[in-house]
Write an enzyme that holds these catalytic residues in place. Structure first.
Site, short mmCIF file in Angstrom:
data_model
loop_
_atom_site.label_atom_id
_atom_site.label_comp_id
_atom_site.label_asym_id
_atom_site.label_seq_id
_atom_site.Cartn_x
_atom_site.Cartn_y
_atom_site.Cartn_z
N ARG A 113 0.82 -1.22 0.00
CA ARG A 113 0.00 0.00 0.00
C ARG A 113 0.85 1.26 0.00
NH1 ARG A 113 -3.67 -0.26 5.08
NH2 ARG A 113 -4.54 1.64 4.17
N TYR A 114 2.02 1.20 0.61
CA TYR A 114 2.89 2.36 0.75
C TYR A 114 4.21 2.10 0.03
CZ TYR A 114 -0.43 2.80 4.60
OH TYR A 114 -1.58 2.84 5.35
N ARG A 117 7.37 0.26 2.09
CA ARG A 117 7.19 -0.92 2.92
C ARG A 117 6.04 -1.78 2.39
NH1 ARG A 117 5.35 3.68 4.99
NH2 ARG A 117 3.40 3.81 6.16
N CYS A 126 -4.05 -18.06 13.64
CA CYS A 126 -3.68 -17.35 14.87
C CYS A 126 -3.77 -18.30 16.05
CB CYS A 126 -4.63 -16.17 15.12
SG CYS A 126 -4.41 -14.78 14.01
N CYS A 130 -9.23 -13.25 17.49
CA CYS A 130 -9.83 -12.09 18.16
C CYS A 130 -11.09 -11.68 17.41
CB CYS A 130 -8.83 -10.94 18.21
SG CYS A 130 -7.27 -11.39 18.99
N CYS A 133 -11.08 -8.76 14.82
CA CYS A 133 -10.00 -8.77 13.83
C CYS A 133 -10.45 -8.18 12.50
CB CYS A 133 -9.52 -10.20 13.63
SG CYS A 133 -8.20 -10.37 12.41
N ARG A 135 -9.08 -8.88 9.74
CA ARG A 135 -8.83 -9.88 8.69
C ARG A 135 -9.61 -11.16 8.95
NH1 ARG A 135 -2.75 -8.56 8.95
NH2 ARG A 135 -2.67 -6.65 7.69
N ASP A 294 -11.92 -0.45 12.71
CA ASP A 294 -12.31 -0.43 11.30
C ASP A 294 -13.75 -0.91 11.11
OD1 ASP A 294 -9.72 0.33 10.58
OD2 ASP A 294 -9.04 -1.75 10.38
N ASP A 331 -6.98 3.94 10.11
CA ASP A 331 -6.32 3.42 8.92
C ASP A 331 -7.35 3.41 7.80
OD1 ASP A 331 -4.37 2.36 7.36
OD2 ASP A 331 -4.17 0.47 8.44
N LYS A 338 -2.35 6.04 7.47
CA LYS A 338 -2.89 6.16 8.81
C LYS A 338 -2.96 7.64 9.17
CE LYS A 338 -1.02 1.72 10.27
NZ LYS A 338 -0.42 1.39 8.95
#
Length: 363
Positions: A113-114, A117, A126, A130, A133, A135, A294, A331, A338
């Site tokens: 995205r950037y 990085r 995982c 959570c 999450c 994702r 989000d 984000d 961000k």
């Protein structure tokens, strides 16, 4: 061993106290069904939780489940790990992939995205799933590509992209890999000449702290500069075990930062958030970001409104030193970046207006 740990251990055949400290035992014995959960914690609304878990699977390490206060209504640890029927509710503006990560994958599971990085989603697994999450869309999907093939494609892309100087290793949770696999991954990335910095994103210190071992720390130390981001969301997660895990990383020269998510009913009061930030400072973990939750499909019941978040931060500014204050950020999709929500220029305010659903409180 506290009362909850002893009670939990008794549910696993032939398990002894030594097993509790073995991360492999913790991972192997994750609670992954509603029937198993009910057997351990007592009667639950089986049909409702089962419906939620059929869409968004359940997995909780025995350690993390031991932190739940079973006699406390709306316990914040339980809220983060036990399925909730509200995950199936339709929420205003909710999307499976609100950050548009899938649209920024030049190769499978590599998010770019950037410019400088990229983020490598090296696994969908995982230690604990959570419920908030961003994702969770990956939980029910089986990888259609082997790890070896996935990594090879990532390495080819990164090698051909000299502007990438930092690689964020994420998932899922990369620390669910064994030491050998993880070291192979780190070595492959570090061998690319223009990759200067590695970063690991993992909730293992919070949900399975025994994974942080001396052997693991020796491996990580070899690949410095390497930064470690984790996610404590509530002061009850700061235990002697999690503090020890963070201390081991720090002693190995690995900086540890925390990225909390603002979660309704978990940490959205000034007293709880203050205690979390003070607790992190006490174990030398830097409060880095506080993310506005989000608009993820299945997470609407965790969302607060933006004004409540800003009021919370204002209250914290009046009480806490700068060393214990995170940046309150959102984000946004694509490559927008961000955005700090406390110091907005007019341009940023205009950008935010385009993504109003990120801030609207779900109905």
């Amino acid at each position: 061993m506290n009362k909850n740990k002893k009670a939990l251990l008794s549910h696993f055949k032939n398990a002894v106290s030594k097993d509790w400290q073995d991360w492999r035992w913790q991972f192997k014995n994750r609670i992954t069904s509603i029937a198993q959960l009910e057997q351990i914690i007592g009667k639950v609304p089986t049909q409702e939780l089962g419906a939620a878990a059929s869409v968004y699977p359940l997995a909780i390490t025995p350690y993390y489940l031991s932190l739940v206060k079973f006699d406390t209504e709306n316990d914040p640890i339980r809220t983060q790990c036990v399925p909730d029927i509200r995950e199936l509710s339709s929420s205003k503006g909710a999307l499976a992939d609100p950050l548009e990560e899938d649209a920024h994958m030049p190769v499978t599971k590599l998010v770019h995205r950037y410019p400088d990085r990229c983020l490598a989603i090296v696994t969908e697994i995982c230690a604990t799933y959570c419920r908030h999450c961003n994702r969770k869309r990956f939980w029910s999907t089986s990888p259609n590509i082997s790890f070896k093939t996935r990594l090879a494609k990532m390495l080819r892309y990164i090698s051909a992209s000299p502007q990438i100087r930092e690689v964020i290793i994420s998932g899922g949770d990369p620390l669910t890999f064994d030491d050998s696999t993880l070291e192979s991954l780190l070595a492959s990335l570090k061998a690319i000449p223009h990759v200067e910095v590695l970063r690991i994103g993992s909730r293992v210190p919070v949900v399975m702290p025994m994974r942080i071992t001396r052997d693991l720390c020796r491996i990580l130390k070899h690949y410095r500069p390497l930064w470690f981001n984790t996610q404590f969301n509530h002061p009850d997660e700061i235990t002697p075990e999690s503090a020890r895990a963070c201390e081991m990383l720090l002693t190995a020269g690995i900086p540890v930062s925390n990225q909390s998510v603002l979660l309704k009913g978990v940490n959205d009061t000034k007293d709880v958030m203050r205690d979390l930030l003070y607790g992190l400072q006490n174990i030398s973990v830097r409060p880095y970001y506080l993310f506005h939750c989000d608009p993820v499909k299945g997470c609407g019941h965790f969302r607060t409104d933006i004004q409540s978040g800003l009021q919370l931060m204002e209250n914290l500014w009046r009480q806490c030193s700068g060393l214990s204050l995170p940046q309150y950020v959102v984000d946004l999709p694509g490559s927008t970046c961000k955005i700090p929500l406390t110091t907005l220029s007019q341009k940023l305010k205009n950008d935010l207006h385009k993504h109003q659903h990120f801030f609207d409180k779900f109905e």
